[in-house]
Design an enzyme around this catalytic site. Structure first.
Site, mmCIF file in Angstrom:
data_model
loop_
_atom_site.group_PDB
_atom_site.id
_atom_site.type_symbol
_atom_site.label_atom_id
_atom_site.label_comp_id
_atom_site.label_asym_id
_atom_site.label_seq_id
_atom_site.Cartn_x
_atom_site.Cartn_y
_atom_site.Cartn_z
ATOM 1 C CB SER A 107 -0.865 -0.015 1.265
ATOM 2 O OG SER A 107 -1.449 1.241 1.482
ATOM 3 C CE1 TYR A 130 -6.191 4.786 -1.719
ATOM 4 C CE2 TYR A 130 -4.391 4.305 -0.235
ATOM 5 C CZ TYR A 130 -5.679 4.091 -0.645
ATOM 6 O OH TYR A 130 -6.467 3.190 0.008
ATOM 7 C CB THR A 156 -6.832 2.587 -4.586
ATOM 8 O OG1 THR A 156 -6.108 1.389 -4.321
ATOM 9 C CG2 THR A 156 -8.118 2.563 -3.776
ATOM 10 C CE LYS A 252 -7.926 -2.674 -3.018
ATOM 11 N NZ LYS A 252 -8.427 -1.598 -2.155
ATOM 12 C CG HIS A 276 -11.204 0.814 0.466
ATOM 13 N ND1 HIS A 276 -10.461 1.413 -0.509
ATOM 14 C CD2 HIS A 276 -10.408 0.807 1.563
ATOM 15 C CE1 HIS A 276 -9.286 1.769 -0.026
ATOM 16 N NE2 HIS A 276 -9.222 1.405 1.224
HETATM 17 C C1 GLV Z 1 -6.810 2.673 3.678
HETATM 18 O O1 GLV Z 1 -6.704 2.166 2.604
HETATM 19 C C2 GLV Z 1 -7.867 2.433 4.612
HETATM 20 O O2 GLV Z 1 -8.883 1.833 4.231
HETATM 21 O O3 GLV Z 1 -7.697 2.830 5.764
#
Ligand code: GLV
Length: 387
Positions: A107, A130, A156, A252, A276
Site C-alpha cells: 500500500s 493513491y 485505487t 481497484k 474497500h
Molecule cells: C486505507 O486504505 C484504509 O482503508 O484505511
C-alpha cells in the site's frame, strides 16, 4: 503452538496480541458498518453443490493473475499501516507471500517503504498507488516502483477522501501511537508487539515521509489523506498514470457496472470489484453481490478480480464460481500477521488453500481454473431487485 484450523482462530489471537487501536483500524467499516457486515454475510447465501463419485485425484489450486502464475487465485491486498499490526509487517507479509507463490501488494499508506520490500524479497511485488495532489510524489512513486522491479501498479479509485470509521476517531489512531496513558496501558498488555516494535526503526509512513511536500502531521492517516489526496482524480488523470507507468495496471475499487464498462475500455489488465472492505461508502452493496452485474457489463474484455469479504477458501471458491478470475485477502492475512508474524501469514494462506482444495474435491472439481457457476447454488433473489 496453538492449533489453527481457520481464519477465526488467527483473529482471536490477533485481538489478544495487537493494541486495540490497530485491531479497531482493521476490524472496522465506515459509519454503520452495513457494507462491512454484508461483504461477509452475502457469501453465506451462496452454497457449494455437493457432487459425488467424481475422480478427485490430481487437484490443483494453481491459476494465473494478469499473466503471472500463482499457487492459488488469492493475492495479498494492499492494507494501510500493516507495519503497525506487527513490527516490519509489510516485509513479513511480502516474504510469506513470496514463499507461498502468491502476489503481495504494498500500500502507499504502508509503514515499510517500496525500497524496504525490494531489499527483503526477491519476487516482484505489486505497488498500490493513491493519487496525491503533489504530482511530483505520483511521478516519483511510479519511478520508485519501477526501480524496485514491481510487476504491476494497482491504482485505487475509491478513496480520494477517507470514509469515516468511528473507532479511529475515538481511538486517536496514529502511527506510531501517541504516548497517552490509555495507549501506554494498552501497549503494556501486548508485550510481544511492544518489544518487536521497539526493535525496529520502521514506525511511520515510510513511503510518504520525505516524499510529499507540505505534510504537517505525518502520524495521522486521516489528516494527511484529507490534505494530500487529489480530490480531482478523474479518468483523464488515470490515463496519464497508465501511460506514464506503461506496465501492468490493475484498477481497484470498482463496484458498479457503469464504472466497470469505463474501466474495461481503458486498457487496464484487470479491475478489482471492491468496496474497500466496507470502509468507504457505507450502504454500498457487497462486492460478491455486484460481481454478476459487473461481469455482464464487461464480458471478457478485462480480467475481473474481487476483494472485500473473503475469509475462507470456500469464499474464494464462491467468488470464482460467480466468475471472478481471482481474489484478494486483506483482513484474513492481517489477523495472521498480528497473531504470529510472518508464520501467521503463512498459516492464513495455508488455511485458505486447504479449504479451497477440500471444497473443490467435495464439489467434484479438480482445477481451480475450472470452478464455474454450475458448482454453486445461488438464491434467485441474491442480486436483489434494485432500481
Ligand atoms: C486505507 O486504505 C484504509 O482503508 O484505511
Amino acid at each position: 503452538m496453538p492449533v489453527i484450523t481457520c481464519i477465526d482462530d488467527l483473529k482471536r489471537l490477533y485481538k489478544r496480541r495487537v493494541p486495540k487501536m490497530f485491531y479497531d483500524y482493521a476490524e472496522a467499516g465506515s459509519y454503520t458498518e452495513q457494507t462491512f457486515r454484508e461483504n461477509t454475510s452475502d457469501f453465506d447465501k451462496i452454497r457449494p453443490r455437493q457432487r459425488v463419485a467424481v475422480d478427485m485425484t490430481g487437484r490443483t489450486t494453481e491459476s494465473v493473475m494478469i499473466g503471472q502464475k500463482v499457487a492459488m487465485p488469492v493475492a495479498l491486498a494492499p492494507v494501510g499501516m500493516t507495519g503497525m499490526q506487527c513490527a516490519d509487517g509489510e516485509i513479513k507479509a511480502a516474504r510469506a507471500a513470496e514463499a507461498f507463490g502468491v502476489p503481495f501488494t504494498l500500500s502507499t499508506m504502508s509503514i515499510c517503504s517500496i525500497e524496504d520490500i525490494a531489499e527483503h524479497t526477491k519476487a516482484p511485488f505489486w505497488f498500490q498507488l493513491y493519487v496525491m495532489k503533489d504530482e511530483d510524489f505520483v511521478d516519483s512513486a511510479i519511478e520508485r516502483a519501477r526501480k524496485a522491479g514491481c510487476s504491476a501498479l494497482m491504482l485505487t479509485l475509491d478513496l480520494q477522501i477517507l470514509g469515516q470509521r468511528h473507532k479511529d476517531l475515538k481511538n486517536g489512531l496514529s502511527a506510531p501511537p501517541k504516548l497517552t496513558l490509555p495507549n501506554i496501558l494498552n501497549m503494556m498488555t501486548k508485550p510481544r508487539w511492544s518489544l518487536q516494535m521497539l526493535g525496529t526503526q520502521r514506525r511511520t509512513f515510510r513511503n510518504i515521509a520525505g516524499h510529499v511536500k507540505g505534510v504537517d502531521d505525518m502520524s495521522s492517516l486521516m489528516s494527511w489523506t484529507n490534505s494530500q489526496f487529489d480530490p480531482k482524480l478523474d479518468w483523464s488523470k488515470v490515463a496519464r498514470i497508465r501511460d506514464q507507468w506503461g506496465g501492468k495496471l490493475i484498477l481497484k475499487g470498482i463496484n458498479d457496472p457503469e464504472d466497470a464498462r469505463i474501466a474495461a475500455d481503458f486498457g487496464a489488465d484487470a479491475l478489482i470489484v471492491s468496496n474497500h472492505g466496507g470502509r468507504q461508502l457505507d450502504g454500498a452493496l457487497s462486492s460478491i453481490r455486484m460481481l454478476p452485474p459487473i461481469l455482464r457489463a464487461v464480458g471478457d474484455k478485462i480480467e475481473v478480480h474481487l476483494d472485500s469479504g473473503i475469509r475462507s477458501g470456500q469464499d474464494v471458491f464462491k467468488a470464482l464460481a460467480l466468475g471472478a478470475k481471482s481474489t484478494y485477502i486483506g483482513r484474513s492475512f492481517i489477523y495472521g500477521l498480528g497473531a504470529m508474524g510472518q508464520e501467521g501469514v503463512t498459516r492464513a494462506l495455508d488455511v485458505i488453500q486447504k479449504e479451497l482444495d477440500i471444497t473443490m474435491a467435495l464439489s467434484g472439481v479438480q482445477k481451480a481454473t475450472d470452478i464455474a457457476r454450475q458448482h454453486v447454488l445461488v438464491p434467485h433473489d441474491f442480486e436483489g431487485n434494485w432500481v
